[in-house]
Design a protein around this motif. Structure first.
Motif, PDB file in Angstrom:
ATOM      1  N   VAL A 184      13.109 -93.702  59.101  1.00  0.00           N
ATOM      2  CA  VAL A 184      14.020 -92.587  59.292  1.00  0.00           C
ATOM      3  C   VAL A 184      15.163 -92.712  58.300  1.00  0.00           C
ATOM      4  N   ASP A 185      15.413 -91.633  57.593  1.00  0.00           N
ATOM      5  CA  ASP A 185      16.634 -91.545  56.798  1.00  0.00           C
ATOM      6  C   ASP A 185      17.731 -91.164  57.789  1.00  0.00           C
ATOM      7  N   THR A 186      18.468 -92.165  58.202  1.00  0.00           N
ATOM      8  CA  THR A 186      19.398 -91.946  59.316  1.00  0.00           C
ATOM      9  C   THR A 186      20.574 -91.076  58.922  1.00  0.00           C
ATOM     10  N   GLU A 187      20.862 -90.990  57.643  1.00  0.00           N
ATOM     11  CA  GLU A 187      21.981 -90.131  57.223  1.00  0.00           C
ATOM     12  C   GLU A 187      21.581 -88.669  57.147  1.00  0.00           C
ATOM     13  N   LEU A 188      20.353 -88.412  56.713  1.00  0.00           N
ATOM     14  CA  LEU A 188      19.908 -87.020  56.598  1.00  0.00           C
ATOM     15  C   LEU A 188      19.045 -86.583  57.769  1.00  0.00           C
ATOM     16  N   GLY A 189      18.650 -87.533  58.612  1.00  0.00           N
ATOM     17  CA  GLY A 189      17.856 -87.161  59.777  1.00  0.00           C
ATOM     18  C   GLY A 189      16.428 -86.767  59.437  1.00  0.00           C
ATOM     19  N   LEU A 190      15.903 -87.314  58.351  1.00  0.00           N
ATOM     20  CA  LEU A 190      14.523 -87.007  57.970  1.00  0.00           C
ATOM     21  C   LEU A 190      13.618 -88.185  58.320  1.00  0.00           C
ATOM     22  N   VAL A 191      12.378 -87.861  58.690  1.00  0.00           N
ATOM     23  CA  VAL A 191      11.476 -88.868  59.228  1.00  0.00           C
ATOM     24  C   VAL A 191      10.203 -88.934  58.383  1.00  0.00           C
ATOM     25  N   LYS A 192       9.782 -90.153  58.124  1.00  0.00           N
ATOM     26  CA  LYS A 192       8.457 -90.365  57.525  1.00  0.00           C
ATOM     27  C   LYS A 192       7.688 -91.256  58.493  1.00  0.00           C
ATOM     28  N   VAL A 193       6.566 -90.752  58.976  1.00  0.00           N
ATOM     29  CA  VAL A 193       5.728 -91.593  59.830  1.00  0.00           C
ATOM     30  C   VAL A 193       4.845 -92.425  58.909  1.00  0.00           C
ATOM     31  N   ILE A 194       4.939 -93.725  59.047  1.00  0.00           N
ATOM     32  CA  ILE A 194       4.254 -94.651  58.136  1.00  0.00           C
ATOM     33  C   ILE A 194       2.845 -94.962  58.617  1.00  0.00           C
ATOM     34  N   GLU A 195       2.718 -95.089  59.932  1.00  0.00           N
ATOM     35  CA  GLU A 195       1.396 -95.396  60.482  1.00  0.00           C
ATOM     36  C   GLU A 195       1.363 -94.955  61.934  1.00  0.00           C
ATOM     37  N   LEU A 196       0.228 -94.457  62.369  1.00  0.00           N
ATOM     38  CA  LEU A 196       0.036 -94.106  63.775  1.00  0.00           C
ATOM     39  C   LEU A 196      -1.272 -94.749  64.216  1.00  0.00           C
ATOM     40  N   ALA A 197      -1.157 -95.913  64.801  1.00  0.00           N
ATOM     41  CA  ALA A 197      -2.361 -96.637  65.213  1.00  0.00           C
ATOM     42  C   ALA A 197      -2.773 -96.172  66.602  1.00  0.00           C
ATOM     43  N   VAL A 198      -4.058 -96.034  66.804  1.00  0.00           N
ATOM     44  CA  VAL A 198      -4.583 -95.537  68.070  1.00  0.00           C
ATOM     45  C   VAL A 198      -5.593 -96.510  68.635  1.00  0.00           C
ATOM     46  N   ALA A 199      -5.602 -96.646  69.952  1.00  0.00           N
ATOM     47  CA  ALA A 199      -6.742 -97.262  70.629  1.00  0.00           C
ATOM     48  C   ALA A 199      -7.151 -96.313  71.743  1.00  0.00           C
ATOM     49  N   GLN A 200      -8.433 -96.064  71.844  1.00  0.00           N
ATOM     50  CA  GLN A 200      -8.902 -95.100  72.836  1.00  0.00           C
ATOM     51  C   GLN A 200     -10.265 -95.531  73.360  1.00  0.00           C
ATOM     52  N   ASP A 201     -10.432 -95.337  74.656  1.00  0.00           N
ATOM     53  CA  ASP A 201     -11.745 -95.582  75.249  1.00  0.00           C
ATOM     54  C   ASP A 201     -12.533 -94.283  75.221  1.00  0.00           C
ATOM     55  N   VAL A 202     -13.714 -94.316  74.618  1.00  0.00           N
ATOM     56  CA  VAL A 202     -14.509 -93.089  74.520  1.00  0.00           C
ATOM     57  C   VAL A 202     -15.791 -93.173  75.351  1.00  0.00           C
ATOM     58  N   GLY A 203     -15.927 -94.236  76.144  1.00  0.00           N
ATOM     59  CA  GLY A 203     -17.126 -94.354  76.977  1.00  0.00           C
ATOM     60  C   GLY A 203     -18.345 -94.701  76.145  1.00  0.00           C
ATOM     61  N   LYS A 204     -18.782 -93.743  75.363  1.00  0.00           N
ATOM     62  CA  LYS A 204     -19.878 -93.960  74.421  1.00  0.00           C
ATOM     63  C   LYS A 204     -19.655 -93.016  73.256  1.00  0.00           C
ATOM     64  N   ALA A 205     -19.645 -93.556  72.053  1.00  0.00           N
ATOM     65  CA  ALA A 205     -19.449 -92.716  70.871  1.00  0.00           C
ATOM     66  C   ALA A 205     -20.785 -92.123  70.465  1.00  0.00           C
ATOM     67  N   LEU A 206     -21.030 -90.885  70.833  1.00  0.00           N
ATOM     68  CA  LEU A 206     -22.310 -90.268  70.474  1.00  0.00           C
ATOM     69  C   LEU A 206     -22.426 -90.106  68.964  1.00  0.00           C
ATOM     70  N   ASN A 207     -21.298 -89.779  68.340  1.00  0.00           N
ATOM     71  CA  ASN A 207     -21.264 -89.692  66.874  1.00  0.00           C
ATOM     72  C   ASN A 207     -19.957 -90.336  66.413  1.00  0.00           C
ATOM     73  N   PRO A 208     -20.005 -91.610  66.035  1.00  0.00           N
ATOM     74  CA  PRO A 208     -18.754 -92.339  65.738  1.00  0.00           C
ATOM     75  C   PRO A 208     -17.876 -91.668  64.692  1.00  0.00           C
ATOM     76  N   LEU A 209     -18.475 -91.079  63.674  1.00  0.00           N
ATOM     77  CA  LEU A 209     -17.665 -90.430  62.640  1.00  0.00           C
ATOM     78  C   LEU A 209     -16.903 -89.240  63.233  1.00  0.00           C
ATOM     79  N   SER A 210     -17.574 -88.471  64.068  1.00  0.00           N
ATOM     80  CA  SER A 210     -16.898 -87.330  64.700  1.00  0.00           C
ATOM     81  C   SER A 210     -15.831 -87.785  65.672  1.00  0.00           C
ATOM     82  N   VAL A 211     -16.087 -88.903  66.331  1.00  0.00           N
ATOM     83  CA  VAL A 211     -15.093 -89.442  67.262  1.00  0.00           C
ATOM     84  C   VAL A 211     -13.794 -89.746  66.511  1.00  0.00           C
TER      85      VAL A 211
END
Lengths: 296, 211, 796
Positions: free
Chosen positions: C665-692
């Protein structure tokens, strides 16, 4: 609606003289949006795409004569040394596709306070070459913007080129938007150091009814640099001087609240950008070796 | 008014064009080339990107009358365009092999042999023998296509970038594609696709260089 | 990039495990080639000889009586074939709606929101249609505006809808409340006494737009029998049909709908947009009529995500155990009901989040106002709640001096947990585990923007706009986790239909799968072909275009299509397989005893025993025969929530995702850059992993958008939309979107086909609060609203 397709500059001037309400269209990046969204139905569209000289530029001894339709991409890629502020501003324009089509003439013709080129043009100092069948005149940039989306052009005039002073010192440009690309300015700030005349010029965008210079800030800084012997000593600018410069720049803004941002934020942001860009340009002037140029 | 121009190498003529029509409208509604997409019509999404005399532009912001006598390449002509370029400049220009993306990374999306055995949605006649340009194939292989509405514009933009910058860094790819919005993918697979196309181009260049 | 897959307890799959291109493989999209060559026919690409263009005239005010409409001048224009208003509607039924038929096809006497359709024009060129629409003169008399809870529920408030008779009207406390769902369990007031710390918060969620890229569009072609063919982009053909036919005064069989290419949906095509209008104009003029909205009109042409106010109180003991939760969630449904009742159901029942809290006092309502109508958008109800409860978790952790992830893990639900609705979570709920995984991931390196040549602004807040070279930039890290229901809940009869045919074509066994599932980009067509391959042992599968010549598939929403229509395809394939085997036994049973005795499978185009012995070729079995089955398939039934206590087994399945956001965050100008958004998710069964991965990354990015930029701004004084364009409604570009590493868990849900879990929505939930948490972490600000704007970060 009629579509006029002059094959030469002379034909274009004649068409504009005959149809002063004709809307010039070059990159189309403003005009076509208005047509697509049914905001505008001009009687005549005057296409300037066939006029090759509008896309050319000449580098002279003191100035660059930049054709009105030279695409921003060309400015970024070819005029970085001569027009560093405008090259930086060009890089912030919309998207690569838009930069391939749009040119400074469109920004000037529309004269929207949000046009990205204006702060850089104001800071660098330039004259707008306006031409009609009656003749050619050079309009100083300080006299060009006359009101909200109004400029000093006569109804029969077209913008042929802009004569922009070649950089004699570092220039910078900053623009706040709420997205990291393809965004219209919430506000913008341009600065140019002119060591030859020992002056600093500025430009502010989207924070007043027209693009403006922060004149009080410039005068204060010019005096402070002179009195402190900074141009010769290349000392680090005193933080209090930078602070005062930023405050005066902020004070020059006369913004409004709109969907893109609040007036108070704009004032605040202009001050921050003024302080930062002054720092970057001054460090560059000092030649400290510390890299202060943004790269992209 | 009447407008004459070249689209994908063929001369075209459009009659009774309203003066306010965009190039996009003429391509889609008058020339039967709807591949360029009408997502925003204000130059803010890149879905209508075409090459106008070789330069990527938003066709929604080009007045139809402005293309008189000029050359337009749309997604429908991209495969041919890429083929002609490849014939003229084999290998695409990445001579050193020091491409921005590791070949190994990119190759994990190596194409399954297509296509004759694959199913079709029946949405339209497709030519199973259609040759695709490398970037088109990479978009399919990397999973960069979901709804597909942004795809034609992205393909034109990405192809043009690789033409000039065959070894792009991720930041280069992001900058070059920053005028193309995608709402489905989160862009990760699009980055993968461009890396993949670059890596394949590089590999091909190496192979041809070795011959 | 960096994705790993972990298998928990996979469903045993015997049939099809040998067939190439079956489930579990990243087979490629069958429509991929068409989509990259520009040949795929989207709804806006439809063209017909002699077609007309339809144009909608919309209200310029939000709430007004229509005093008069004058169409004479428009009708007199050259090239204009029809102008229609409410008075021209052909049938008794003049309204439509998903659940409550409260939406007029064309405004009648009154408009209730800015941009409501009032009149229609058909003309030979879109510009002619626009000019004609501009010549229609409407006189309005403005009415007082209802814009928020206070103005809606005031005792003397003007009613947005007079004389309501819908099922919810009986239990709401004010006619300007669409639906109310309380949930009470335990005794929150009493339990609060055990709390060592209590945190309260008031949160605001802005109005998000689906911003699908393909605008609303379609082509209606009148047919000789007096009916109409409609080619359109929608999420649910049969629901459209049920709403369209009555207002056209036609039986459903005379309205033949075919799905055109859909340029994204995300909930925004759940409701009717131009469907009825195009049909009306086509039937009126006897000519094909195409309607295509531009982006400006699209912002008025579909419902948006409900903006919400959320009031939360949580308590915890000093060791971090949650004691109780009280909340009130107020959703602004705008002028028409759309999906508001279901949004209320999700918001209330999932308001507790994926946590164990025994004592709760919950209330969710949706309002009728004169703001733009709101309805379905990815994760609805659950998205708004997740933003608030996750902010509460961080506040609570801070007050307790605990690690925010540990606090969440300590209270995480798991399989067997009793929900506030009294329902038991009866499949894996790896909430603590997905949090552990995102936290365990190494952090991205600091100061990635630094290079030998200077600061690379593309990697800094502000991006290409060159606002900082590192000045004012502070990093922050934040976490969030969410829970989303899968499928239609609350007793809705949620089913799908699949027609599967098997025959020999060109010497090869071929399966054809025909459903009405709307392929909106998610890849359902890919998965259907995979299921058919797995179940029928063939390689060639043809996906028939989706239309209304087959039974309903339900909507492509609620993360449900792979579960429900995938389930229907699987079921129909199983029935086809039985019939194929019957034919085989009839034809060849006498040649080999295994035909009668062994369990038989279809693999690789052959009939084989479960021991792998080949009994014959499918080509021979199917010689001169074809097998076709059309069957409905349902998931386990659910129950409505009790209107007083909120108790009931309302949901069929849950989906969980966790995010870790790293921002600068540029705290002086209030602008944000998201650097990374890591996810973990349970999908039960990935029928098509690429689409998942594509679903998870795409959903994550929509959550990012509403964290830092996306908001439809409605002027509170006029109820008008101020930013209906892509210039001022911003969605993330590729420079705003970080790398999104995904950790996919596959813990089978034994109740679901193949053990799969609906996945499309969960990543949209936790992405937003994770980004907000990271920004809070960087700035130390409280930030109780989303999206966060530079003004909020700079205090200006």
């Amino acid at each position: 609606m009629d579509f006029l397709r002059p094959a030469s500059w002379e034909e274009a001037l004649a068409a504009k003289a005959e149809h002063p309400t004709a809307v010039p269209i070059a990159g189309g990046t403003d005009v076509m949006v208005e047509i697509n969204f049914d905001h505008r139905r001009p009687e005549y569209l005057l296409d300037l795409n066939r006029i090759g000289e509008l896309r050319e530029w000449e580098v002279g001894a003191d100035a660059v004569r930049l054709g009105a339709s030279v695409p921003y991409t060309d400015i970024m890629e070819n005029l970085r040394a001569e027009l560093p502020g405008l090259a930086l501003a060009s890089h912030t324009v919309a998207s690569p596709q838009i930069r391939n089509r749009g040119g400074v003439g469109g920004n000037l013709g529309t004269a929207s306070p949000a046009g990205d080129a204006h702060p850089a043009l104001l800071a660098a100092d330039c004259e707008v070459e306006a031409e009609s069948v009656r003749g050619t005149r050079l309009i100083p940039i300080d006299e060009f913007y006359t009101g909200v989306k109004r400029n000093a052009l006569a109804p029969d005039e077209l913008i042929r080129a802009v004569h922009i002073k070649k950089a004699d010192g570092p220039q910078q440009y900053s623009k706040v938007g709420t997205r990291n690309a393809m965004v219209i300015a919430v506000c913008a700030f341009g600065i140019a150091l002119h060591p030859e005349t020992r002056t600093v010029r500025t430009g502010i965008g989207s924070a007043a009814p027209t693009p403006i210079r922060a004149k009080a800030a410039e005068e204060f800084l010019n005096a402070a640099l002179e009195e402190g012997g900074f141009w010769d000593s290349k000392k680090i600018i005193t933080p209090s001087v930078a602070k005062q410069f930023a405050e005066l720049a902020s004070g020059a803004a006369n913004p409004i609240d709109d969907v893109r941002g609040t007036a108070s934020y704009r004032r605040h942001a202009v001050g921050i950008m003024a302080r930062r860009t002054l720092g970057w340009t001054w460090e560059s002037y000092r030649g400290t070796g510390r890299s202060t140029e943004g790269v992209a | 008014m009447r407008v004459n121009f070249t689209v994908n190498g063929r001369p075209q003529e459009a009659d009774d064009v309203w003066e306010g029509e965009s190039l996009l409208y003429v391509l889609r509604e008058r020339m039967g080339l709807p591949g360029s997409k009408n997502a925003c019509e204000q130059g803010e999404c890149g879905s209508c990107t075409v090459r106008l005399d070789g330069v990527p532009v938003c066709s929604c912001l080009v007045a139809a009358g402005q293309v008189e006598g000029r050359e337009v390449t749309t997604v429908e002509g991209l495969a041919d365009y890429a083929k002609h370029r490849e014939d003229a400049h084999p290998g695409g220009g990445c001579a050193t092999g020091a491409c921005g993306t590791s070949l190994q990374d990119a190759q994990q999306w190596k194409a399954n042999p297509k296509k004759a055995t694959d199913s079709q949605t029946g949405e339209g006649a497709t030519n199973p023998d259609a040759t695709l340009s490398p970037i088109q194939q990479a978009f399919i292989d990397a999973g960069a296509v979901q709804c597909g509405f942004c795809t034609p514009g992205l393909l034109i933009a990405a192809d043009e970038m690789l033409e000039h910058n065959p070894q792009p860094t991720d930041a280069d790819i992001r900058e070059a594609l920053s005028g193309n919005l995608c709402r489905c993918t989160g862009y990760e697979k699009i980055l993968d696709a461009v890396r993949l196309a670059a890596a394949r181009q590089d590999r091909q260049g190496l192979q041809e260089g070795a011959v | 990039m960096g994705s790993t897959r972990t298998t928990g307890a996979p469903t045993k799959i015997t049939q099809g495990s040998q067939t190439k291109g079956g489930i579990g493989e990243s087979t490629l999209r069958p429509d991929g080639t068409l989509k990259v060559t520009g040949e795929f026919a989207y709804s806006s690409d439809m063209w017909h000889e002699d077609m007309l263009w339809g144009q909608t005239l919309r209200s310029t005010v939000a709430h007004a009586e229509i005093v008069s409409i004058d169409i004479a001048e428009a009708l007199a224009m050259d090239g204009v074939y029809a102008v229609m208003t409410y008075d021209d509607l052909p049938a008794e039924m003049k309204n439509y709606g998903l659940e409550i038929q409260d939406t007029p096809v064309l405004a009648h006497g009154k408009v209730r929101h800015h941009g409501e359709p009032v009149a229609l024009v058909a003309a030979d060129h879109p510009e002619t249609a626009r000019r004609a629409a501009a010549k229609i003169v409407i006189e309005y008399k403005e009415l007082p505006l209802i814009t928020d809870e206070a103005s809606a529920t005031a005792p003397d408030a003007v009613l947005v809808h007079e004389g309501r008779t819908d099922s919810h009207s009986r239990h709401v406390s004010h006619p300007n409340i669409v639906h109310r769902q309380p949930i009470v369990r335990g005794n929150a007031a009493e339990a609060a006494k055990k709390a060592d710390v209590i945190v309260k918060g008031e949160y605001t969620f802005g109005m998000q737009d689906q911003a699908f890229l393909g605008p609303e569009s379609g082509l209606a072609v009148p047919s000789e029998d007096g009916g109409v063919e409609l080619y359109v982009a929608t999420q649910w053909l049969h629901s459209d049909l049920e709403q369209i036919a009555p207002v056209l005064g036609l039986p459903e069989e005379k309205v033949r709908m075919t799905l055109s290419g859909v340029g994204g949906a995300f909930g925004g095509r759940e409701d009717i947009s131009m469907q009825i209008h195009a049909c009306l104009l086509a039937l009126r003029t006897g000519k094909p009529v195409k309607i295509v909205y531009n982006r400006f009109e699209s912002f008025f042409g579909h419902v948006h995500r409900h903006p919400a106010k959320l009031y939360y109180e949580h308590g915890a003991t000093k060791d971090g155990k949650l004691t109780h939760m009280k909340c009130k969630i107020v959703l602004d449904g705008g002028a028409y009901a759309s999906a508001s009742p279901a949004v209320v159901g999700n918001a209330s029942s999932l308001s507790v989040g994926p946590y164990v809290i025994e004592d709760v006092d919950i209330e969710a309502i949706a309002l009728y106002t004169n703001n733009p109508p709101c309805g379905a958008m990815r994760g609805f109800g659950a998205v708004q709640a997740c933003f608030a409860y996750e902010a509460q978790m961080d506040k609570l952790a801070a007050k307790l001096g605990m690690d925010p992830v540990e606090l969440r893990q300590l209270n995480a639900m798991e399989q067997g947990t009793l929900l506030p609705t009294g329902q038991v979570v009866d499949s894996p709920a790896p909430v603590a585990e997905i949090l552990r995984r995102v936290k365990a991931r190494p952090l991205p390196p600091e100061r990635q923007w630094e290079s030998s040549e200077g600061a690379d602004v593309r990697q800094l807040p502000g991006g290409l706009s060159n606002t900082t070279h590192g000045e004012g930039v502070v990093r922050g890290v934040g976490y969030a986790v969410g829970i989303k229901n899968v499928g239609f809940s609350e007793g809705f009869d949620d089913y799908s239909t699949a027609k599967v045919r098997m025959e020999v074509v060109g010497g090869q066994p071929v399966a054809t799968v025909h459903t009405a599932m709307a392929e909106v980009g998610q890849g359902g067509v890919t998965v259907h072909a995979q299921i058919a391959r797995t179940e029928l042992g063939v390689t060639q599968v043809t996906i028939h275009p989706a239309d209304t010549q087959v039974g309903s598939a339900g909507s492509s929403s609620a993360s449900r299509q792979t579960y429900v229509t995938g389930g229907a395809v699987k079921n129909s394939c199983e029935l086809v397989r039985e019939k194929v085997l019957e034919i085989g036994r009839r034809k060849f049973g006498t040649y080999h005893p295994a035909w009668a005795t062994a369990e038989l499978l279809l693999e690789g185009g052959k009939v084989v025993t479960d021991g792998g012995e080949v009994l014959g070729d499918l080509v021979d079995v199917l010689e001169g025969e074809s097998v076709e089955v059309e069957a409905e398939w349902r998931h386990r039934p659910t129950e409505p929530f009790d209107l007083v206590t909120g108790q009931g087994n309302g949901h069929v399945q849950y989906s969980f995702a966790a995010h870790r956001a790293v921002v600068e965050v540029d705290t002086e100008l209030g602008l944000v850059k998201v650097i990374e958004l890591a996810v973990a998710q349970d999908v039960g069964k990935a029928l098509n992993p690429l689409s998942v991965l594509g679903q998870i990354q795409g959903g994550t990015t929509q959550g990012l958008g509403v964290a830092v930029m996306e908001e439809i701004i409605v002027d509170p004084k006029t109820a008008k939309v101020k930013n209906p364009s892509f210039t001022d409604y911003l969605i993330p570009t590729i420079l705003d979107t970080p790398t999104i590493p995904v950790d996919v868990l596959e813990l089978a849900d034994e109740h679901a086909p193949y053990g799969l879990r609906g996945i499309g929505e969960a990543p949209t939930l936790s992405s937003t609060p994770a980004v907000l948490a990271a920004i809070r972490n960087a700035t130390g600000l409280e930030l109780n609203r989303t999206p966060v704007r530079p003004e909020h970060l700079t205090g200006t």
